[in-house]
Design a protein around this motif. Structure first.
Motif, PDB file in Angstrom:
ATOM      1  N   GLY A 175     -31.582 124.814  10.160  1.00 46.67           N
ATOM      2  CA  GLY A 175     -30.369 124.300   9.543  1.00 46.67           C
ATOM      3  C   GLY A 175     -29.882 123.002  10.159  1.00 46.67           C
ATOM      4  N   ALA A 176     -30.346 122.709  11.397  1.00 48.04           N
ATOM      5  CA  ALA A 176     -29.853 121.506  12.066  1.00 48.04           C
ATOM      6  C   ALA A 176     -30.368 120.234  11.391  1.00 48.04           C
ATOM      7  N   ASN A 177     -31.612 120.279  10.957  1.00 50.78           N
ATOM      8  CA  ASN A 177     -32.190 119.100  10.324  1.00 50.78           C
ATOM      9  C   ASN A 177     -32.722 119.480   8.939  1.00 50.78           C
ATOM     10  N   ASP A 178     -32.260 118.765   7.921  1.00 53.48           N
ATOM     11  CA  ASP A 178     -32.593 119.165   6.543  1.00 53.48           C
ATOM     12  C   ASP A 178     -34.083 119.138   6.245  1.00 53.48           C
ATOM     13  N   THR A 179     -34.734 118.048   6.668  1.00 55.46           N
ATOM     14  CA  THR A 179     -36.152 117.940   6.353  1.00 55.46           C
ATOM     15  C   THR A 179     -36.938 119.081   6.991  1.00 55.46           C
ATOM     16  N   LEU A 180     -36.660 119.328   8.279  1.00 56.51           N
ATOM     17  CA  LEU A 180     -37.400 120.382   8.973  1.00 56.51           C
ATOM     18  C   LEU A 180     -37.061 121.762   8.422  1.00 56.51           C
ATOM     19  N   THR A 181     -35.830 121.928   7.983  1.00 60.20           N
ATOM     20  CA  THR A 181     -35.396 123.228   7.465  1.00 60.20           C
ATOM     21  C   THR A 181     -36.022 123.516   6.110  1.00 60.20           C
ATOM     22  N   ASN A 182     -36.239 122.453   5.331  1.00 61.66           N
ATOM     23  CA  ASN A 182     -36.686 122.681   3.950  1.00 61.66           C
ATOM     24  C   ASN A 182     -38.189 122.614   3.723  1.00 61.66           C
ATOM     25  N   VAL A 183     -38.950 122.165   4.736  1.00 62.36           N
ATOM     26  CA  VAL A 183     -40.394 122.161   4.474  1.00 62.36           C
ATOM     27  C   VAL A 183     -40.823 123.589   4.198  1.00 62.36           C
ATOM     28  N   ASN A 184     -41.706 123.734   3.256  1.00 61.83           N
ATOM     29  CA  ASN A 184     -42.223 125.068   2.986  1.00 61.83           C
ATOM     30  C   ASN A 184     -43.595 124.925   2.352  1.00 61.83           C
ATOM     31  N   LEU A 185     -44.592 124.809   3.226  1.00 63.43           N
ATOM     32  CA  LEU A 185     -45.941 124.557   2.716  1.00 63.43           C
ATOM     33  C   LEU A 185     -46.489 125.760   1.969  1.00 63.43           C
ATOM     34  N   ILE A 186     -46.017 126.953   2.332  1.00 64.57           N
ATOM     35  CA  ILE A 186     -46.587 128.157   1.733  1.00 64.57           C
ATOM     36  C   ILE A 186     -45.809 128.547   0.485  1.00 64.57           C
ATOM     37  N   GLY A 187     -44.537 128.192   0.474  1.00 64.66           N
ATOM     38  CA  GLY A 187     -43.769 128.395  -0.746  1.00 64.66           C
ATOM     39  C   GLY A 187     -43.117 129.754  -0.907  1.00 64.66           C
ATOM     40  N   ARG A 188     -43.057 130.572   0.158  1.00 59.77           N
ATOM     41  CA  ARG A 188     -42.332 131.840   0.021  1.00 59.77           C
ATOM     42  C   ARG A 188     -41.033 131.741   0.781  1.00 59.77           C
TER      43      ARG A 188
END
Ligand code: PHE
Length: 462
Positions: A367-380
């Protein structure tokens, strides 16, 4: 190489260090919530079967490889394999273990860091105040998203880990685990005795020990198998590395059985304690994966001496986590010592330092950093963020694949003579050696292969 290599001072020293590696967040945080999600009873039985039929034989195999080769994972496979074709594949297996150690440590320390915050909040009285005025309900999410806080606790935990490994096998790891592991047992047993006096104890026992197989699905069976790797620290060379410091006069089978029993006993004890109090209070468990950090504190504070109990409890979790992070760092460090020919202290600074920097990505991915929080390579949903993604990769891919290759190597590449000799060294004749060999050649590869295929087809163990 073997002369400058560290060594445990006794059989007990090895058993405690290896049990310290095995017992960790996997037992106190993960197992209770997956047992809860999978309705206890039948799941617990399947889990015990997985430990006995797959986990234990692979643990023996890892220790055999380590002690026989006197090397860290990469060197172990290389030297035991010799010059036959395919040696690159086996060295890569060792490398996969080192990579797994790197990755797991980088996020494990983030979660372990939370326990330090909880100890501080409990003893300062802050946690008690928040629980009684209801503000604790809104504590956890914002805490995870608070970058500076996450950095602070993560840094402290990583610092403690590096500090211990810095002082080596006997002077650091063995000295610390010899103190922490017995204290951990004592606190847990005291808490379990307390649990037997609560009203919810009976329900907890029924929940855990009355199997109802209609509640069991294939997903649960695979989850139990996957978890047995994580909880016994298998599939990445941690037991192999610790085994390489074992004295030749100590018995490998005896040690492996003891470690597996201790690990299983503690996972079940943790469930008895947690479920007894949850059932006593009739507590709603909203999100089972956060039982340890959101449900339990609220209950602890209703008990007499709440802040003390809570403080002690998180201290226990922190100690259990520390004896596991030490073993993760030791795998990467011993690799740097053996392969890069560094001195221990330089090796620890190099490996610990790089894992630390890399792990900041995990600390900021809640939650601290948006980019790091939102990556989701697997998609679940469960794989969101850097931390979620790495945990998924490590638990679902690195450990099972590593375990599979370790079983195949020990069963099919290492000669029958070598493995028997190593297992009987320090033990004497082993009547059930053939039984173990059948498990490691056939049962373990087949069952672990099934986990891997199921992951490819989309199942998931967290
Ligand atoms: N066994 C540890 C636990 O249960 C985690 C771990 C995995 C440690 C792999 C070392 C290697 O928390």
């Amino acid at each position: 190489m073997s002369q400058s290599r560290g060594q445990w001072s006794s059989h007990l020293g090895f058993v405690l260090a290896a049990s310290g590696s095995a017992v960790g967040l996997g037992n106190l945080w993960k197992f209770p919530y997956i047992a809860y999600e999978n309705h206890g009873g039948a799941f617990v039985l399947v889990y015990i079967a997985a430990i006995a039929l797959v986990g234990l034989p692979i643990m023996v195999a890892e220790i055999v490889l380590g002690r026989r080769s006197q090397c860290s994972p990469v060197g172990a496979f290389r030297s035991l394999h010799g010059d036959r074709p395919g040696s690159k594949l086996w060295a890569a297996t060792g490398l996969l273990g080192v990579l797994a150690g790197f990755v797991i440590l980088s996020y494990y320390c983030v979660i372990a860091g939370w326990t330090l915050k909880y100890i501080l909040m409990a003893v300062s009285g802050q946690l008690g105040t928040m629980v009684s005025d209801g503000t604790f309900n809104d504590f956890f999410g914002p805490f995870l998203a608070n970058g500076p806080e996450q950095t602070l606790w993560y840094t402290l935990f990583m610092g403690m880990t590096i500090g211990v490994v810095f002082f080596g096998v006997k002077g650091g790891i063995e000295r610390v685990t010899k103190i922490l592991v017995p204290i951990l047992f004592a606190i847990l047993i005291a808490m379990a005795i307390y649990a037997t006096t609560t009203e919810g104890f009976g329900r907890a026992m029924t929940f855990l020990f009355r199997p109802n197989f209609s509640e069991l699905d294939t997903g649960a069976v695979l989850e139990a198998l996957g978890h047995s790797f994580f909880t016994l620290s298998l599939g990445m060379g941690a037991m192999l590395t610790y085994g390489s410091y074992m004295r030749s006069r100590d018995s490998i089978p005896k040690a492996a059985v003891t470690i597996s029993l201790i690990d299983t006993f503690i996972a079940i004890l943790a469930c008895i304690i947690m479920f007894s109090i949850i059932f006593t209070e009739n507590m709603e468990v909203q999100k089972s994966s956060t039982i340890l950090f959101t449900t339990l504190p609220q209950i602890f504070f209703k008990m007499p001496g709440g802040s003390l109990i809570t403080g002690f409890f998180y201290l226990l979790v922190a100690m259990a986590a520390l004896t596991s992070t030490i073993s993760l760092l030791e795998v990467v460090t011993s690799f740097a010592i053996d392969e890069l020919k560094l001195k221990r202290r330089q090796a620890v600074m190099l490996t610990g330092g790089s894992i630390y920097v890399f792990g900041l990505l995990n600390a900021w991915s809640l939650g601290a950093n948006d980019t790091l929080t939102n990556v989701n390579l697997i998609g679940r949903e469960s794989t969101a963020g850097v931390l979620g993604t790495l945990d998924y990769l490590a638990s679902n891919w690195f450990l099972p694949v590593g375990g599979f290759l370790i079983a195949v190597f020990t069963g099919w590449v290492l000669t029958n003579k070598s493995s028997r000799e190593e297992m009987e060294k320090g033990h004497g004749p082993l009547p059930w050696y053939t039984g173990w060999r059948a498990l490691i050649r056939f049962v373990a590869p087949l069952v672990v292969g099934a986990i891997i295929v199921s992951v490819i087809l989309g199942a998931e163990y967290q």
